[in-house]
Scaffold this active site. Structure first.
Site, PDB file in Angstrom:
ATOM      1  N   ASP A 463       0.828  -1.211   0.000  1.00  0.00           N
ATOM      2  CA  ASP A 463       0.000   0.000   0.000  1.00  0.00           C
ATOM      3  C   ASP A 463       0.855   1.251   0.000  1.00  0.00           C
ATOM      4  O   ASP A 463       0.496   2.245  -0.596  1.00  0.00           O
ATOM      5  CB  ASP A 463      -0.971  -0.005   1.178  1.00  0.00           C
ATOM      6  CG  ASP A 463      -0.278   0.047   2.530  1.00  0.00           C
ATOM      7  OD1 ASP A 463       0.811  -0.550   2.656  1.00  0.00           O
ATOM      8  OD2 ASP A 463      -0.813   0.678   3.449  1.00  0.00           O
ATOM      9  N   ARG A 467       5.822   4.498   5.698  1.00  0.00           N
ATOM     10  CA  ARG A 467       5.541   4.337   7.127  1.00  0.00           C
ATOM     11  C   ARG A 467       5.696   2.874   7.554  1.00  0.00           C
ATOM     12  O   ARG A 467       6.000   2.008   6.730  1.00  0.00           O
ATOM     13  CB  ARG A 467       4.137   4.873   7.455  1.00  0.00           C
ATOM     14  CG  ARG A 467       3.034   4.089   6.792  1.00  0.00           C
ATOM     15  CD  ARG A 467       1.665   4.634   7.228  1.00  0.00           C
ATOM     16  NE  ARG A 467       0.604   3.865   6.625  1.00  0.00           N
ATOM     17  CZ  ARG A 467      -0.364   4.385   5.871  1.00  0.00           C
ATOM     18  NH1 ARG A 467      -0.403   5.679   5.623  1.00  0.00           N
ATOM     19  NH2 ARG A 467      -1.308   3.608   5.367  1.00  0.00           N
ATOM     20  N   ASP A 468       5.457   2.625   8.827  1.00  0.00           N
ATOM     21  CA  ASP A 468       5.604   1.250   9.330  1.00  0.00           C
ATOM     22  C   ASP A 468       4.388   0.426   8.915  1.00  0.00           C
ATOM     23  O   ASP A 468       3.576   0.025   9.730  1.00  0.00           O
ATOM     24  CB  ASP A 468       5.753   1.262  10.854  1.00  0.00           C
ATOM     25  CG  ASP A 468       4.579   1.947  11.533  1.00  0.00           C
ATOM     26  OD1 ASP A 468       3.819   2.662  10.843  1.00  0.00           O
ATOM     27  OD2 ASP A 468       4.414   1.777  12.750  1.00  0.00           O
ATOM     28  N   GLU A 469       4.267   0.198   7.614  1.00  0.00           N
ATOM     29  CA  GLU A 469       3.147  -0.579   7.111  1.00  0.00           C
ATOM     30  C   GLU A 469       3.593  -1.374   5.892  1.00  0.00           C
ATOM     31  O   GLU A 469       3.930  -2.534   6.022  1.00  0.00           O
ATOM     32  CB  GLU A 469       1.967   0.347   6.800  1.00  0.00           C
ATOM     33  CG  GLU A 469       0.720  -0.428   6.436  1.00  0.00           C
ATOM     34  CD  GLU A 469      -0.550   0.385   6.579  1.00  0.00           C
ATOM     35  OE1 GLU A 469      -0.566   1.367   7.314  1.00  0.00           O
ATOM     36  OE2 GLU A 469      -1.543   0.020   5.921  1.00  0.00           O
ATOM     37  N   GLU A 743      -2.428   8.749  -0.834  1.00  0.00           N
ATOM     38  CA  GLU A 743      -3.362   7.809  -0.201  1.00  0.00           C
ATOM     39  C   GLU A 743      -4.755   8.433  -0.066  1.00  0.00           C
ATOM     40  O   GLU A 743      -5.764   7.761  -0.221  1.00  0.00           O
ATOM     41  CB  GLU A 743      -2.834   7.436   1.191  1.00  0.00           C
ATOM     42  CG  GLU A 743      -3.735   6.524   1.994  1.00  0.00           C
ATOM     43  CD  GLU A 743      -3.072   6.057   3.284  1.00  0.00           C
ATOM     44  OE1 GLU A 743      -2.174   6.776   3.776  1.00  0.00           O
ATOM     45  OE2 GLU A 743      -3.440   4.981   3.791  1.00  0.00           O
ATOM     46  N   HIS A 764       0.784   6.005  -2.859  1.00  0.00           N
ATOM     47  CA  HIS A 764      -0.210   4.967  -2.622  1.00  0.00           C
ATOM     48  C   HIS A 764      -0.941   4.812  -3.949  1.00  0.00           C
ATOM     49  O   HIS A 764      -1.499   5.762  -4.441  1.00  0.00           O
ATOM     50  CB  HIS A 764      -1.188   5.541  -1.596  1.00  0.00           C
ATOM     51  CG  HIS A 764      -1.579   4.619  -0.516  1.00  0.00           C
ATOM     52  ND1 HIS A 764      -0.806   4.460   0.599  1.00  0.00           N
ATOM     53  CD2 HIS A 764      -2.669   3.830  -0.343  1.00  0.00           C
ATOM     54  CE1 HIS A 764      -1.420   3.603   1.419  1.00  0.00           C
ATOM     55  NE2 HIS A 764      -2.540   3.204   0.855  1.00  0.00           N
TER      56      HIS A 764
END
Ligand code: RAM
Length: 897
Positions: A463, A467-469, A743, A764
């Protein structure tokens, strides 16, 4: 002799792949000819188990004989059984419509991997953790081995639980972030590399550095160590000599292990590299590793060892910064001019022990400093400690960042623009699409869409990259899959991703919202009261049927449908069992995620997607000859559509929720009667108008919005939304400097500045699913499910809006399909197209006075026939070749004025 030439011979979508494990690999070739309307009527494939045999016309594996068939893609090998590590050479010739035969193609090849577990002699090796360190140094491991004279062939098969960087005699082998991300509990991909050229007589050496990667490093926002504590490596090299003898070099307890300059390297937390600790010569023969440790040998691994399907990950471009600025704090901020994903390379000269830091961010705060609030727990920083040996050059190893701006901290001296370079890293999916229009803003939008794809196709479709994703959200992937497959060759990429989806499928049949597992499954986050993470989110789980169907449409891939058919059936059964009267429940789910000022009720959305999954499954069943199933799922679709209408649609055509998305989905999924369709279009266009010609759709609605309008005869509304510059719109972000898709529509606004830092990615791809409309509708390059993979294309350009020119090309498996339309100020439309050999197209030319000036160089008429003439224009059938058409065209806005 025919004029046909054969090019681009591929095996399993790849050029000469090494180490595959398909027992019936599929073969592909392309035809080229200067003639028009060229068709293959027969082929002959020959396959031999060595180049010598092939050259002596000894097809010991397979000779298909002259086979009457037009098929030139997806032909499954049907010869003698393939053996582990075998090498296979093949060529093909074809006959044309006059039964004239072509020359043989050039010889292509593939090789097989290690096919059974018993043949694996290598052991999993790693290094024990260093006590007391939260972040572990990356293990270095090496092995010396002797090579006799005259190597005929040497191949290394390697994989890791974690990441590996392999070298032979100090030379890098393979690509970045191998073996890629899979659910390591279930499977891991083995990569194979031919290293024949790198072998030399006498001592040789393998060197490997291991990274934590997804296996043992930080994954997403839930946890570290999702799969394991620390990385392990598995390798087996087969060396064959000219004299027929052979030997194996494998990973085992005889290797040596040490820690080195990489103090830690984590995908999400960055890297620290201390050049003073470099192990000079460690990866070359002759190195004294007597001070090194024995590796830690792991007892085994229960998952599958599969041949790598995913395309390799590599640096595809190097960007130079466009600007440099010194900050008040004495640091330097570089602007790369493009929000990109990868890492920064830096050159530096200074005293030993000096530490420099490269810090990365996508945006700047109003005060000009790096905007890092949206990174959450991610640390996009790499630290380099100088060894003090003149010019030093550094780039990181097992981490990556999403950034446009780079802050250089602690730099000794004055950096210049050339001090750093941005390395763009992603899965190597070759570019297949191009698109250009008369409107620079639309061109920028297209560029942003492709940059979003480049930034997020890294082993899995993620996605976001910063970031922490960085997770494989299935909903994002499905809505963007069609756009992605116009832009780039994602055949292998999505074939691999389907295994990730399958590996996550729940015992209930539910396909999950994230794949591979990022801790959700292991942490049992489902079926608890934490139901925000549900395994069956509408529009997310449906990826399990939409992605295979997309691969079928774009590549004619039947195998993916057959392989995953049962899993898809279980998904639709699950939805059926978990709905009431075919209405899906209203429970917490993502809805039309990140819509703007318009909440679509989740039960409406979920029921619409349920119907769509049933409909796609019916088409899939039909495509693979399961007629009874096709009828069953068609009937199910009709029933769900009926339930949808009685539950959610009023007699005036109002659909519960009354958002753009409810109408768009109902129209595109075919849930309405003709009468209700008209009402839905009225309400949809009314809604858009009331909002000042603006959209309100989120991730799920946005992909269908412009198609729904265009299919309903509202092309001008589609163009208005495409080029709308007022908030919310695609162009709003571009007006404010976006170089990627954001996003959220309101990731940044003039009134409010940045949206919440807790979830605000500027890279995104989901809202970029409008790329699909650009190819399928604006340019009009459309696949035909009856001849998937563009065996037959529908070319139907939709001139309109303020555009005077669109040029688009898509490189299908058969070759390039291109469309260019130009509108003169006098209202003359000129359409030029190209149709690849061995295919045909149905071409819709809009306007009056249509002229099929089929070959402005002579041969007029050949290959092109008029099928139909109407007030809207003419329809032709065009065989392969280049054609031009003209017509008198009435711009839509003039017509409405
Ligand atoms: C966020 C991201 C992601 C989306 C999920 C539901 O994590 O926006 O793209 O799929 O939410």
């Amino acid at each position: 002799m025919t004029t046909i030439r054969i090019t681009a011979c591929k095996t399993e979508y790849a050029v000469n792949p090494v180490g595959i494990d398909s027992m019936h690999p599929r073969l592909f070739w392309r035809l080229e000819s200067d003639e028009r309307d060229v068709r293959q009527t027969a082929y002959q494939i020959v396959v031999a188990s060595s180049l010598e045999k092939m050259n002596q016309d000894e097809a010991d594996m397979w000779d298909s004989g002259k086979t009457a068939s037009g098929q030139s893609i997806q032909i499954a090998y049907a010869g003698a059984p393939l053996r582990s590590e075998g090498e296979y050479f093949w060529k093909v010739r074809v006959w044309d419509g006059r039964d004239q035969v072509s020359q043989w193609s050039e010889t292509a090849y593939w090789t097989m991997g290690i096919l059974s577990r018993g043949e694996w002699k290598g052991k999993w090796i790693g290094r024990r953790s260093s006590p007391g360190l939260a972040m572990q140094p990356s293990p270095y491991m090496r092995k010396s081995f002797a090579v006799k004279t005259n190597v005929r062939r040497a191949v290394v098969y390697a994989t890791a639980l974690g990441l590996f960087k392999l070298s032979v005699n100090g030379e890098a082998v393979g690509h970045l972030f191998a073996p890629g991300w899979t659910d390591y509990d279930k499977r891991v991909q083995v990569h194979a590399y031919d290293i024949t050229d790198k072998m030399k007589q006498g001592e040789n050496s393998f060197g490997v550095i291991l990274g934590d990667g997804w296996y043992a490093g930080t994954v997403g926002f839930i946890s570290k160590h999702v799969y394991g504590e620390r990385p392990f490596f598995l390798m087996q090299a087969s060396i064959e000599y000219e004299d027929g003898s052979s030997e194996l070099v494998v990973s085992d307890g005889s290797w040596r292990a040490a820690e080195g300059p990489i103090r830690y390297s984590d995908m999400i937390k960055g890297e620290t590299y201390d050049a003073r600790l470099e192990l000079t010569g460690w990866d070359r023969p002759g190195y004294d590793a007597s001070g090194w440790e024995s590796p830690d040998v792991r007892s085994g691994y229960n998952g599958l060892l599969v041949a790598a399907v995913e395309p390799q990950i590599c640096i595809t471009e190097t960007l130079k910064p466009v600007d440099i600025r010194k900050t008040a704090a004495g640091t330097y901020i570089f602007d790369m001019g493009q929000n990109m994903v990868g890492w920064t390379e830096v050159t530096v000269k200074g005293e030993p022990g000096t530490q420099i830091t490269l810090s990365h961010a996508e945006m700047l705060s109003p005060d000009g400093t790096l905007y890092v609030d949206n990174l959450r727990e991610a640390v996009q920083q790499d630290h380099y400690v100088l060894k003090g040996a003149g010019d030093e050059r550094y780039e990181p190893h097992f981490t990556f960042h999403g950034f446009r701006y780079v802050e250089l901290i602690g730099y000794p001296g004055e950096p210049e623009l050339t001090t750093i370079a941005g390395k763009v890293i992603h899965s190597d999916t070759p570019v297949t699409g191009s698109l250009e229009t008369s409107d620079p803003m639309v061109n920028r939008l297209y560029a942003n869409i492709t940059w979003g794809q480049r930034g997020n196709f890294l082993s899995v479709p993620t996605d976001c990259p910063q970031r922490d994703e960085r997770l494989g959200w299935t909903g994002d992937a499905q809505i963007f899959a069609r756009t992605a497959s116009y832009n780039m060759d994602v055949s292998r990429f999505f074939t691999k991703y389907m295994w990730d989806i399958i590996d996550c499928q729940q015992p209930s049949g539910a396909f999950t919202d994230v794949a591979p597992d990022a801790g959700w499954i292991r942490h049992k986050m489902w079926n608890t009261n934490l139901n925000w993470f549900a395994p069956d989110n509408a529009g997310w789980g449906d990826a399990g049927v939409i992605i295979p169907w997309t691969l079928y449409l774009m590549y004619g891939d039947k195998q993916i449908l057959e392989t995953h058919y049962d899993a898809m059936v279980r998904w639709v059964n699950y939805l059926t069992d978990n709905s009431e009267g075919l209405i899906r429940p209203n429970y917490a789910n993502y809805g039309d995620w990140l819509s703007i000022g318009a909440d679509t009720p989740s039960e409406v959305l979920a029921t619409a997607y349920f119907a769509y999954s049933a409909k796609v499954l019916a088409q899939i069943a039909g495509a693979i000859g399961k007629t009874a199933d096709m009828n069953r799922y068609e009937a199910l679709f009709d029933d769900i559509a009926g339930a949808f209408r009685s539950e959610f649609v009023g007699s005036d055509g109002r659909i519960h929720g009354d958002t753009q998305t409810v109408y768009v989905l109902a129209l595109q999924f075919g849930l309405l009667t003709d009468e209700l369709k008209k009402a839905a279009i009225r309400r949809l266009t009314g809604n858009i108008r009331e909002r000042g010609d603006r959209l309100s759709t989120g991730f799920l609605g946005v992909g269908y919005l412009l198609p729904a309008l265009t299919d309903s005869g509202e092309l001008d509304a589609a163009y208005t939304l495409l080029t709308q510059e007022a908030f919310p719109s695609w162009m709003y972000s571009i007006k404010h400097g976006a170089t990627t898709i954001w996003e959220r529509w309101d990731g940044w606004t003039q009134e409010k500045g940045f949206q919440t830092p807790s979830m605000n990615s500027f890279n995104h791809y989901s809202l970029g699913s409008v790329g699909e409309w650009m190819f399928r509708y604006m340019a009009g390059i459309e696949a035909d499910p009856a001849e998937p993979g563009f065996g037959h294309a529908v070319i139907r350009p939709r001139p309109g809006g303020s555009l005077s020119r669109v040029r688009a090309a898509y490189e299908s498996l058969y070759g390039v399909i291109s469309v260019e339309w130009n509108l003169s100020e006098q209202g003359e439309l000129r359409l030029e197209i190209e149709v690849p050999a061995n295919t045909a197209a149905t071409v819709h030319v809009p306007g009056r006075n249509v002229l099929a000036d089929v070959n402005p160089g002579g041969n007029a008429g050949a290959g092109c026939t008029l099928l139909q003439e109407s007030a809207e224009g003419c329809v032709f059938r065009a065989g392969s070749g280049k054609y031009a058409f003209t017509s008198t065209w009435m711009p839509v806005q003039t017509a409405n004025a």
